[in-house]
Write a protein that holds these residues in place. Structure first.
Motif, PDB file in Angstrom:
ATOM      1  N   SER A  87       4.308   3.121  -0.445  1.00  0.00           N
ATOM      2  CA  SER A  87       5.329   3.176  -1.484  1.00  0.00           C
ATOM      3  C   SER A  87       6.640   2.530  -1.054  1.00  0.00           C
ATOM      4  O   SER A  87       7.432   2.100  -1.890  1.00  0.00           O
ATOM      5  CB  SER A  87       5.592   4.633  -1.875  1.00  0.00           C
ATOM      6  N   ASP A  88       6.860   2.428   0.251  1.00  0.00           N
ATOM      7  CA  ASP A  88       8.103   1.827   0.742  1.00  0.00           C
ATOM      8  C   ASP A  88       7.909   0.398   1.243  1.00  0.00           C
ATOM      9  O   ASP A  88       8.736  -0.125   1.988  1.00  0.00           O
ATOM     10  CB  ASP A  88       8.724   2.691   1.843  1.00  0.00           C
ATOM     11  N   GLY A  89       6.796  -0.234   0.875  1.00  0.00           N
ATOM     12  CA  GLY A  89       6.612  -1.654   1.162  1.00  0.00           C
ATOM     13  C   GLY A  89       5.965  -1.990   2.481  1.00  0.00           C
ATOM     14  O   GLY A  89       5.929  -3.158   2.874  1.00  0.00           O
ATOM     15  N   GLY A  90       5.414  -0.999   3.168  1.00  0.00           N
ATOM     16  CA  GLY A  90       4.699  -1.245   4.409  1.00  0.00           C
ATOM     17  C   GLY A  90       3.200  -1.156   4.206  1.00  0.00           C
ATOM     18  O   GLY A  90       2.703  -1.222   3.078  1.00  0.00           O
ATOM     19  N   ILE A  91       2.462  -1.013   5.292  1.00  0.00           N
ATOM     20  CA  ILE A  91       1.005  -0.870   5.202  1.00  0.00           C
ATOM     21  C   ILE A  91       0.666   0.597   4.970  1.00  0.00           C
ATOM     22  O   ILE A  91       1.137   1.483   5.684  1.00  0.00           O
ATOM     23  CB  ILE A  91       0.322  -1.373   6.485  1.00  0.00           C
ATOM     24  N   GLY A 122       3.643  -7.060   8.925  1.00  0.00           N
ATOM     25  CA  GLY A 122       4.336  -7.314   7.674  1.00  0.00           C
ATOM     26  C   GLY A 122       4.833  -6.062   6.973  1.00  0.00           C
ATOM     27  O   GLY A 122       4.197  -5.013   7.014  1.00  0.00           O
ATOM     28  N   SER A 123       5.984  -6.211   6.355  1.00  0.00           N
ATOM     29  CA  SER A 123       6.571  -5.168   5.516  1.00  0.00           C
ATOM     30  C   SER A 123       7.601  -5.847   4.625  1.00  0.00           C
ATOM     31  O   SER A 123       7.886  -7.041   4.798  1.00  0.00           O
ATOM     32  CB  SER A 123       7.236  -4.080   6.364  1.00  0.00           C
ATOM     33  N   LYS A 124       8.193  -5.119   3.697  1.00  0.00           N
ATOM     34  CA  LYS A 124       9.126  -5.758   2.777  1.00  0.00           C
ATOM     35  C   LYS A 124      10.369  -6.277   3.499  1.00  0.00           C
ATOM     36  O   LYS A 124      11.009  -7.219   3.035  1.00  0.00           O
ATOM     37  CB  LYS A 124       9.524  -4.798   1.665  1.00  0.00           C
ATOM     38  N   PRO A 127       0.204  -6.096   4.029  1.00  0.00           N
ATOM     39  CA  PRO A 127       0.278  -5.280   2.815  1.00  0.00           C
ATOM     40  C   PRO A 127       0.328  -6.165   1.577  1.00  0.00           C
ATOM     41  O   PRO A 127       0.851  -7.278   1.613  1.00  0.00           O
ATOM     42  CB  PRO A 127       1.576  -4.483   3.001  1.00  0.00           C
ATOM     43  N   GLN A 128      -0.216  -5.712   0.501  1.00  0.00           N
ATOM     44  CA  GLN A 128      -0.375  -6.509  -0.714  1.00  0.00           C
ATOM     45  C   GLN A 128       0.947  -7.127  -1.171  1.00  0.00           C
ATOM     46  O   GLN A 128       0.998  -8.296  -1.577  1.00  0.00           O
ATOM     47  CB  GLN A 128      -0.935  -5.624  -1.835  1.00  0.00           C
ATOM     48  N   ASN A 129       2.022  -6.393  -1.076  1.00  0.00           N
ATOM     49  CA  ASN A 129       3.302  -6.908  -1.547  1.00  0.00           C
ATOM     50  C   ASN A 129       3.803  -8.063  -0.679  1.00  0.00           C
ATOM     51  O   ASN A 129       4.474  -8.973  -1.168  1.00  0.00           O
ATOM     52  CB  ASN A 129       4.354  -5.790  -1.592  1.00  0.00           C
ATOM     53  N   VAL A 130       3.473  -8.056   0.624  1.00  0.00           N
ATOM     54  CA  VAL A 130       3.850  -9.155   1.512  1.00  0.00           C
ATOM     55  C   VAL A 130       2.939 -10.350   1.273  1.00  0.00           C
ATOM     56  O   VAL A 130       3.402 -11.503   1.214  1.00  0.00           O
ATOM     57  CB  VAL A 130       3.785  -8.711   2.989  1.00  0.00           C
ATOM     58  N   TYR A 131       1.656 -10.087   1.111  1.00  0.00           N
ATOM     59  CA  TYR A 131       0.695 -11.166   0.849  1.00  0.00           C
ATOM     60  C   TYR A 131       1.094 -11.977  -0.372  1.00  0.00           C
ATOM     61  O   TYR A 131       1.036 -13.211  -0.380  1.00  0.00           O
ATOM     62  CB  TYR A 131      -0.703 -10.572   0.667  1.00  0.00           C
ATOM     63  N   SER A 132       1.533 -11.319  -1.421  1.00  0.00           N
ATOM     64  CA  SER A 132       1.874 -12.018  -2.665  1.00  0.00           C
ATOM     65  C   SER A 132       3.074 -12.945  -2.488  1.00  0.00           C
ATOM     66  O   SER A 132       3.221 -13.918  -3.227  1.00  0.00           O
ATOM     67  CB  SER A 132       2.161 -11.005  -3.775  1.00  0.00           C
TER      68      SER A 132
END
Length: 517
Positions: free
Chosen positions: A307-311, A256-258, A284-289
């Motif tokens: 910072s760039d949306g990955g793990i 997962g990533s943005k 990553p937290q941003n993908v989980y949400s």
């Protein structure tokens, strides 16, 4: 089902002769089996019109024996002799039955051939068989140009090749532009290597292997198998009446990533559909949400985001702890290639002897390895690598064209070099083990040429790897079921428009049907 080259096939035939079975009997067996297969293909033979193209050797003899039986069963058969030389013993049996004969030398413009083919229900290629090569000789080229002009795509006629289409090299898969373009190929005894190698594989149509009385005692030294339903069914995990989710293993999906939010969800869903008892997704937290409700059954392990949306590289310790309880893992779907994600993979995949479960390495995890010097000596995991040709190109530092020209050789070389199981994806996916075992998928399906189908395959293999003792068997079964599910979708919907998620509901049915064998 073993896949053989021409030398191996001739060795098998010679072994049968040494055991007391004559070549004539093998030819009778082959011709009868061909006739039966054609009868099944046509739903009966009475009144059906059949054109048999006859060559000078044993392949021509097989065709004439088939013509004899088809005539006895009520078919209207025409023999088209492509050479003045022929098997006189089999030809005389056809003459006794008053089968119509046309000789190519008397049909200079091949008008008679074109006429009979235009009316035929089936055209049988019994010209060269495994003795042929990729370039058609001049005396055959004009004949096959006529056949190409009357290709069955323009009619309801079936084009049937005996053993392998004329103009296709049985060992290399190289082929002539005007090679016989079969709708069906009946391989005698064993499928031939050229049948599953491109470009020749595009001339095969539906491949069916028919028995001719060979024993399988000699094939134990052949290391290439064509996966069939029986093969896949034997390695499927059993389901216990008193089983529970703990009985069927836990899969940890890491990805997962943005940019690629849903790839891990496809993997997790496929792992569940394979029969795995529990699937965790480390994202990553941003993908989980974003994806928390996309698959209700998965359990989440939220990881620190970069910072760039990955793990983040800080996630390695959390992931390592969760891998201790996993029965298998899939690493790579949708990871992206950010600097921090690469640092995370560095600590997780390389010089790490703490991970003991089978790991499927897919997608961006493969790209990470390809960009890391001497990665194979640092990869201590028990892994199944699942590259498509371009990823394999990066991993081996070879061109895609080189990979595709010898897919079996490339996969086998890589598995040995890396000491890992390799799944080289594509038409006729190849699975190779470090010990030398090779399995080839029978499936070719352009519908699978769409985003996400590789994620489904990775999840299938990962789910089976936590249920099946052998990682190689898990890979073989996963590849076959994936192809079978896509084949069933295509029978209803055609060759385009498949969504990767369409495969998910078809997987349990495919597995259930295999278990019934």
């Amino acid at each position: 089902m073993k896949i053989v080259n021409t030398e191996q096939m001739r060795q098998f035939e010679n072994a049968q002769v040494d055991a007391g079975v004559s070549l004539d009997q093998l030819m009778e067996n082959a011709g009868l089996a061909i006739a039966r297969s054609i009868s099944n293909l046509l739903d009966g033979t009475r009144g059906k019109r059949v054109v048999v193209l006859v060559g000078q050797g044993n392949n021509g003899g097989d065709g004439m024996v088939a013509a004899k039986y088809l005539t006895d069963w009520g078919a209207v058969v025409t023999l088209y002799l492509t050479s003045p030389t022929k098997r006189d013993d089999k030809f005389s049996e056809c003459i006794e039955r008053r089968i119509r004969v046309v000789e190519a030398k008397d049909d200079l413009e091949h008008w008679q051939l074109a006429s009979y083919v235009s009316l035929a229900d089936v055209v049988v290629d019994a010209v060269l068989g495994i003795g042929g090569r990729a370039q058609l000789p001049p005396n055959l080229l004009s004949i096959f140009k006529v056949l190409n002009d009357a290709h069955p795509a323009k009619s309801l006629c079936r084009y049937v090749a005996i053993d392998i289409p004329t103009g296709v090299d049985a060992d290399t898969g190289q082929c002539d532009e005007f090679a016989f373009d079969a709708t069906n190929t009946f391989a005698l005894g064993y499928p031939k290597l050229g049948s599953i190698l491109f470009p020749g594989a595009s001339k095969i149509g539906k491949l069916e292997t028919i028995p001719i009385g060979l024993t399988n005692a000699e094939d134990q030294n052949i290391n290439v198998d064509l996966i069939d339903p029986e093969y896949a069914s034997k390695v499927l995990p059993s389901r216990k009446p008193n089983g529970h989710k703990g009985s069927y293993g836990e899969v940890l999906v890491i990805g997962g990533s943005k940019e690629y939010v849903n790839a891990p969800t496809l993997v997790a869903a496929a792992a569940y559909r394979s029969g795995a008892g529990l699937v965790k997704s480390a994202l990553p937290q941003n993908v989980y949400s974003i994806t928390a409700t996309s698959l209700l059954e998965q359990i989440f392990v939220p990881l620190p985001s970069s910072s760039d949306g990955g793990i983040s590289k800080k996630a390695a310790a959390i992931t390592q702890a969760n891998l201790q309880n996993a029965g298998s893992s899939v690493i790579g779907p949708g990871l992206g290639t950010s600097y921090e994600t690469k640092a995370f993979l560095q600590s997780l995949l390389l010089n790490n002897s703490m991970i003991t479960c089978p790991v499927v390495i897919d997608a961006d995890a493969l790209n990470f390895l390809a960009g890391t010097y001497n990665w194979e000596s640092q990869l201590m995991l028990k892994s199944i690598l699942t590259p498509h040709p371009r990823e394999m190109s990066r991993l081996l530092s070879r061109s895609v064209e080189e990979i595709q020209a010898d897919r079996i050789g490339a996969a086998s070389f890589a598995a040995t070099k890396w000491q890992q199981i390799v799944v080289l994806k594509g038409a006729h996916t190849v699975i190779a083990s470090p010990e030398g075992s090779i399995a080839v998928s029978p499936h070719i399906n352009p519908a699978l040429s769409t985003a996400g189908t590789g994620d489904v395959l990775a999840g299938l293999i990962g789910g089976l790897a936590t249920q099946v003792p052998s990682m190689f068997d898990a890979a073989v079964c996963g590849v076959f079921v994936h192809g079978l599910a896509a084949e069933r979708w295509s029978k209803i919907n055609g060759d385009a428009g498949l969504l990767a998620s369409d495969l998910l509901s078809l997987i349990p049915k495919a597995l259930n049907d295999l278990r019934k064998l």
